[in-house]
Design an enzyme around this catalytic site. Structure first.
Site, PDB file in Angstrom:
ATOM      1  CG  HIS A  77      25.064  31.363  -3.176  1.00  0.00           C
ATOM      2  ND1 HIS A  77      26.126  31.905  -3.840  1.00  0.00           N
ATOM      3  CD2 HIS A  77      24.535  30.430  -4.010  1.00  0.00           C
ATOM      4  CE1 HIS A  77      26.224  31.344  -5.047  1.00  0.00           C
ATOM      5  NE2 HIS A  77      25.272  30.439  -5.168  1.00  0.00           N
ATOM      6  CG  ASP A 106      30.500  29.817   1.608  1.00  0.00           C
ATOM      7  OD1 ASP A 106      29.797  30.593   0.925  1.00  0.00           O
ATOM      8  OD2 ASP A 106      31.386  29.095   1.113  1.00  0.00           O
ATOM      9  CB  SER A 161      46.539  18.235 -15.585  1.00  0.00           C
ATOM     10  OG  SER A 161      45.210  17.816 -15.746  1.00  0.00           O
ATOM     11  N   GLY A 184      34.465  21.937 -12.792  1.00  0.00           N
ATOM     12  CA  GLY A 184      33.535  23.051 -13.039  1.00  0.00           C
ATOM     13  C   GLY A 184      32.080  22.649 -12.938  1.00  0.00           C
ATOM     14  CB  ALA A 185      30.426  19.518 -12.388  1.00  0.00           C
ATOM     15  N   GLY A 186      30.385  22.145 -10.032  1.00  0.00           N
ATOM     16  CA  GLY A 186      29.758  22.492  -8.747  1.00  0.00           C
ATOM     17  C   GLY A 186      30.064  21.472  -7.672  1.00  0.00           C
ATOM     18  CB  SER A 228      34.121  21.387  -4.257  1.00  0.00           C
ATOM     19  OG  SER A 228      34.585  22.478  -3.575  1.00  0.00           O
ATOM     20  CB  SER A 286      38.632  25.026  -7.563  1.00  0.00           C
ATOM     21  OG  SER A 286      37.465  25.380  -6.895  1.00  0.00           O
ATOM     22  CG  ASP A 307      33.412  25.023  -2.025  1.00  0.00           C
ATOM     23  OD1 ASP A 307      32.369  24.702  -1.431  1.00  0.00           O
ATOM     24  OD2 ASP A 307      33.409  25.647  -3.085  1.00  0.00           O
TER      25      ASP A 307
HETATM   26  C1  GLA Z   1      30.653  27.941  -4.548  1.00  0.00           C
HETATM   27  C2  GLA Z   1      31.654  28.583  -3.598  1.00  0.00           C
HETATM   28  C3  GLA Z   1      31.298  28.266  -2.147  1.00  0.00           C
HETATM   29  C4  GLA Z   1      29.838  28.598  -1.868  1.00  0.00           C
HETATM   30  C5  GLA Z   1      28.924  27.980  -2.921  1.00  0.00           C
HETATM   31  C6  GLA Z   1      27.479  28.417  -2.792  1.00  0.00           C
HETATM   32  O1  GLA Z   1      30.750  26.558  -4.499  1.00  0.00           O
HETATM   33  O2  GLA Z   1      32.942  28.122  -3.868  1.00  0.00           O
HETATM   34  O3  GLA Z   1      32.177  28.957  -1.287  1.00  0.00           O
HETATM   35  O4  GLA Z   1      29.680  29.987  -1.771  1.00  0.00           O
HETATM   36  O5  GLA Z   1      29.340  28.326  -4.218  1.00  0.00           O
HETATM   37  O6  GLA Z   1      26.903  27.924  -1.624  1.00  0.00           O
END
Ligand code: GLA
Length: 396
Positions: A39, A41, A72, A130-132, A134, A136, A180
């Site tokens: 958190h 960026d 998709s 949606g798993a963190g 990235s 998207s 990301d």
């Molecule tokens: C998400 C956001 C990023 C970053 C992280 C936390 O992945 O898309 O830009 O802020 O959370 O580090």
């Protein structure tokens, strides 16, 4: 499945979906894990992400008309649009991501006096959504690369990364930071990206995949409200900065606020806002120490910072969930593990584990056992290699 196998399958799926005989061109963009700089960026701090060898395939074939049809492999619904009258605002569905990018790339094309053409596009891949990890940014950057190639624009990597970023912020409406799309778009095999989000300078730090491996354990928890909660954190950090800069006028973002300023004036902030600021300011220092550790070749020292980061995300930034805490505690108690933390924004999703090569089986067993004991179901545990970043892949 090998990359060639995945690409061949995606090409077949494209033909099954759109018909015709001409094969599509296929582009790939990876996902990422962020190892340090949680958190930071959107607070102007440094971050340390690395791409993983999972991502999004974008298969593209020109059409005879000026329509763009988006499909998709993960979602049966399609989106169909006229190049000349793309939606002005988001629809709240997955097609918002590619439509947002298409709008940005068409603007860049127009600036060159070039034009888009109608396209059939199929998205797919092997990155959990949606798993963190990235998904998207992987979709947005992959779309930007594909459109650049099929429209023949010759845009630079940075222009494409920034187009992806503008799409996600402006059209999709997530107040995301720059990490990301940069992590995905600037990825280099065998390297961590050090990105300073204040001035956007970057460098590559070696990550020796012969010695260390990245494990990812997916809690399976997906929070519908995660976007709202993410935007709330962004707002709270902005509020902390606005309040603290009054005492430190040289600061241009929360990253610049010094420990002394926070110590002297933190009690003027609402308690949750003060906790967010505390996380950010200490995370900046931890991220610099992690870089020092990596430069010394001290993977364990690096991992120790990851563990401190997780504690801070749990206690001060309040974005963890019990499932992630169990995974991190379990990983850290296993021999061969250097460190672990939640990856991405939090609120569910995945824990990332940095471990010695060779310890994979023991780590997977332990994570599965501890998680199952606590929650009565198994998490998905996988080990990833690095990735060379966005590219076109030949269909053989
Ligand atoms: C998400 C956001 C990023 C970053 C992280 C936390 O992945 O898309 O830009 O802020 O959370 O580090």
């Amino acid at each position: 499945m090998t990359e060639a196998g995945l690409v061949a399958r995606h090409s077949r799926e494209f033909l099954a979906s759109f018909g015709g005989r001409a094969s599509p061109r296929i582009f790939f963009a990876p996902g990422r894990v962020n190892l340090m700089g949680a958190h930071l960026d959107y607070n102007g701090g440094p971050v340390m992400p690395t791409a993983i060898d999972r991502g999004t395939f974008v298969a593209v074939r020109p059409r005879m008309d000026a329509r763009v049809v988006l499909a998709s492999t993960l979602d049966g619904t399609r989106g169909e649009f006229d190049l000349g009258s793309l939606p002005e605002s988001r629809a709240g569905r997955w097609t918002d991501y590619p439509v947002g990018v298409l709008r940005e790339i068409l603007l860049l094309a127009e600036a060159q006096g070039a034009r888009g053409v109608g396209l059939d596009i199929l998205f797919g891949g092997n990155l959990p959504v949606g798993a963190g990890l990235s998904s998207s940014a992987s979709i947005c950057v992959g779309t930007a690369f594909a459109l650049d190639a099929v429209f023949g624009l010759g845009l630079s990597r940075l222009e494409l990364v920034n187009a992806a970023l503008r799409a996600e912020r402006g059209f999709v409406g997530v107040q995301c930071g720059i990490m990301d799309p940069y992590a995905v778009g600037l990825a280099r095999e065998g390297a961590l990206l050090w990105l300073d989000c204040k001035d956007r300078t970057s460098e590559y730090l070696p990550l020796d995949h012969d010695r260390v491996t990245i494990g990812v354990a997916d809690t399976g928890v997906r929070r519908e409200l995660a976007q709202g909660a993410f935007n709330e954190r962004v707002g709270q950090c902005r509020a902390a900065f606005e309040a603290l800069r009054r005492h430190q006028p040289d600061a241009t973002c929360l990253r610049d606020i010094r420990f002394e300023t926070l110590a002297a004036h933190g009690d003027e902030l609402e308690p949750p806002i003060a906790r967010r600021a505390q996380h950010v300011i200490h995370e900046v220092a931890r991220t610099f120490s992690a870089r020092d550790a990596l430069r010394r070749g001290d993977a364990h020292g690096f991992g120790a910072e990851m563990v401190r980061t997780h504690e801070s995300l749990r206690e001060l930034f309040e974005v963890s969930v019990p499932e992630l805490d169990v995974l991190v505690a379990s990983a850290v108690a296993t021999p061969g593990v250097h460190g672990a933390r939640l990856t991405g924004a939090g609120f569910g999703g995945c824990a990332v584990v940095l471990l010695e090569r060779g310890a994979e089986a023991e780590v997977a067993d332990r994570l599965m056992r501890d998680f199952e004991r606590a929650f009565g179901r198994a998490p998905v545990v996988e080990f990833f290699g690095g990735d060379a970043g966005p590219r076109e892949i030949e269909v053989v």
